[in-house]
Design an enzyme around this catalytic site. Structure first.
Site, mmCIF file in Angstrom:
data_model
loop_
_atom_site.group_PDB
_atom_site.id
_atom_site.type_symbol
_atom_site.label_atom_id
_atom_site.label_comp_id
_atom_site.label_asym_id
_atom_site.label_seq_id
_atom_site.Cartn_x
_atom_site.Cartn_y
_atom_site.Cartn_z
ATOM 1 N N HIS A 207 12.967 -4.397 -16.451
ATOM 2 C CA HIS A 207 14.020 -3.514 -16.947
ATOM 3 C C HIS A 207 14.609 -2.648 -15.833
ATOM 4 C CE1 HIS A 207 15.470 -0.176 -19.770
ATOM 5 N NE2 HIS A 207 16.039 -1.271 -20.252
ATOM 6 N N LYS A 209 16.785 -1.314 -12.542
ATOM 7 C CA LYS A 209 18.151 -1.431 -12.016
ATOM 8 C C LYS A 209 18.132 -0.863 -10.608
ATOM 9 C CE LYS A 209 18.740 -1.060 -16.676
ATOM 10 N NZ LYS A 209 17.692 -0.685 -17.632
ATOM 11 N N ASP A 214 21.002 -2.623 3.221
ATOM 12 C CA ASP A 214 20.576 -2.471 4.621
ATOM 13 C C ASP A 214 19.354 -1.573 4.788
ATOM 14 O OD1 ASP A 214 22.577 -4.163 5.412
ATOM 15 O OD2 ASP A 214 23.966 -2.569 6.026
ATOM 16 N N HIS A 382 22.664 6.877 -22.955
ATOM 17 C CA HIS A 382 21.735 5.873 -22.446
ATOM 18 C C HIS A 382 20.987 6.391 -21.219
ATOM 19 C CE1 HIS A 382 20.649 1.894 -20.501
ATOM 20 N NE2 HIS A 382 20.281 1.675 -21.738
ATOM 21 N N LYS A 384 18.380 8.246 -18.819
ATOM 22 C CA LYS A 384 16.945 8.526 -18.892
ATOM 23 C C LYS A 384 16.637 9.529 -17.792
ATOM 24 C CE LYS A 384 17.551 3.748 -19.518
ATOM 25 N NZ LYS A 384 17.576 3.609 -20.907
ATOM 26 N N ASP A 389 11.732 22.920 -14.785
ATOM 27 C CA ASP A 389 11.719 24.214 -14.093
ATOM 28 C C ASP A 389 12.831 24.362 -13.057
ATOM 29 O OD1 ASP A 389 9.607 25.109 -15.577
ATOM 30 O OD2 ASP A 389 8.085 24.640 -14.091
#
Length: 464
Positions: A207, A209, A214, A382, A384, A389
């Protein structure tokens, strides 16, 4: 057949005696309710993981040593960089086999158009290699732009490697990947299976991404390569979070990619060209955390748990799929009841209704623990991400659910940067203003059928 099934169930219970019961129950139900096919799935998937698990862990340790030698940075010696939040840094270093990466420049993207514009520009400027792993690569308009850049760079002599999840990208026409392969792009589908429709919610999926350019610039977060991540959904905008990292932290994500490449392609490519010497690019300190159904540790979940329970003032969270483990739910509840202010933004409407129903079943427990819960109404959340703090930012591909913590291959970065934390917190507060704040009184007035529906789908949390 019954004797074989009983024997396999016996072995599963023994094998997973020290694991989350979710995984044990999941495989048992697969064998019981998918006659023949359930056994074939178990034998195929588990043999594949067992074979590679020990190799994967050994490579993680080798990469950790290589990284420390390359960066000349040691967690225990550089006190000025590790003085704050040392417990969290120590945890992630020891269980995640990744060092602390200093001196990074980190940019946040909350909209797909901005993220892909920046990423495509960096990809066009690649000189040596582009390494990519995406759960979904589509053959739509955005996917075609993505493909064209990769083909141009491969033609220029840039090494291009791409991992795509075989189930996450199942709707993409085979011709799309064939064109990439014929154009010199090296492809590796992640654990391909024949029965994709049946296996969609059972098997271990990649899952992540990640794009590494380089060895100096990297992108990671929640955006896949698909039109709706830029243009939105039928009911509104698509709100997500991605970061661009320039500096030593890019090599942490490089290590993650190369481990996945070995896991998928069985090719060891840890060459020095992929770990160039990088000077100071900024002031952000970060650590890379991954979660895989391999080994003993669930690093992302453990890192989140540590960050939550050590919070002193506030926690701001955005996450689309909240189906937590008991430990994460308890951490949030205890922290909130200890006086820490917690704000949680989740979608009002989701792209996966079954998961949303299960998520709804946890709202009452959050409200009863003095956690402020908001449902975003301008489209789909969507992203996450989490801010602790006003100092720590957590962003990546991992949802706060059992699947991400225990069953998927995921990646998140823990960033220690007050300026970035202020930026992320501001973005979450803006989303709170476009959301409906849930009150205990209003939530308890919901229709009894809705409450039953949510509680029913919660029973199937491990499979959502």
């Amino acid at each position: 057949y019954i004797v074989l099934a009983i024997k396999l169930i016996y072995n599963i219970i023994l094998k997973y005696d020290n694991c989350n019961p979710v995984k044990t129950v999941g495989w048992i139900l697969a064998i019981v309710f998918l006659p023949v096919l359930g056994i074939l799935i178990y034998i195929t998937a588990e043999r594949n993981l067992r074979k590679k698990s020990s190799q994967y862990e050994q490579l993680q340790k080798q990469t950790d040593i290589k990284s420390k030698q390359k960066y000349g940075f040691n967690f225990d010696e550089d006190c000025d960089l590790t003085e704050s939040h040392s417990e969290l840094k120590c945890l992630l270093t020891h269980v995640g086999h990744q060092p602390v990466f200093p001196y990074n420049d980190v940019q946040l993207f909350m909209w797909g158009e901005q993220k892909f514009e920046s990423m495509f520009k960096d990809m066009e400027e690649a000189k040596d290699h582009i390494h990519i792993v995406y759960y979904t690569i589509s053959d739509d308009e955005l996917g075609t732009m993505f493909k064209d850049i990769l083909l141009r760079k491969a033609k220029e002599g840039v090494t291009v490697r791409v991992i795509y999840d075989d189930i996450g990208s199942e709707k993409t026409h085979k011709r799309y990947f064939k064109e990439l392969e014929e154009g010199g792009v090296i492809l590796a589908p992640f654990t391909p299976y024949i029965f994709k429709k049946i296996l969609y919610r059972i098997n271990y999926r990649n899952h992540k991404k990640i794009v590494v350019i380089d060895g100096r610039i990297a992108y990671t977060g929640g955006f896949n390569v698909m039109n709706m991540y830029v243009k939105g959904v039928e009911w509104g905008v698509w709100r997500d979070a991605h970061v661009r990292i320039e500096g030593s932290g890019a090599q942490g994500l490089q290590s993650v990619f190369l481990l996945d490449w070995y896991f998928t392609h069985q090719e060891f490519v840890f060459e020095d060209r992929y770990f160039p010497v990088i000077g100071k690019c900024g002031n952000s300190i970060l650590q890379v955390a991954t979660s895989e159904p391999l080994g003993e540790h669930r690093v992302i979940m453990q890192g989140m748990f540590e960050a939550i329970v050590r919070a002193k003032k506030s926690i701001y969270i955005e996450n689309p799929y909240f189906v937590p483990t008991d430990s994460i739910l308890t951490a949030l509840q205890v922290t909130a009841m200890s006086g820490v202010e917690i704000h949680f933004v989740m979608p009002l409407r989701s792209d996966n209704r079954k998961v949303q129903y299960a998520s709804n079943s946890y709202v009452e427990q959050l409200l009863c623990s003095n956690i402020h819960v908001y449902q975003y109404g301008e489209g789909f959340i969507h992203s996450k991400m989490m801010v602790i703090d006003d100092e720590i930012v957590i962003v990546g591909s991992s949802n706060m659910d059992i699947r991400s913590f225990d069953l998927n291959f995921e990646c998140s970065v823990f960033i220690y940067d007050k300026e970035l934390a202020a930026q992320v917190k501001g973005a979450i507060i803006n989303d709170m203003e476009d959301s409906v704040k849930i009150t205990p009184e209003g939530w308890n007035k919901r229709n009894e059928k809705w409450r039953f529906r949510d509680a029913f789908f919660r029973l199937f949390s491990p499979f959502l």
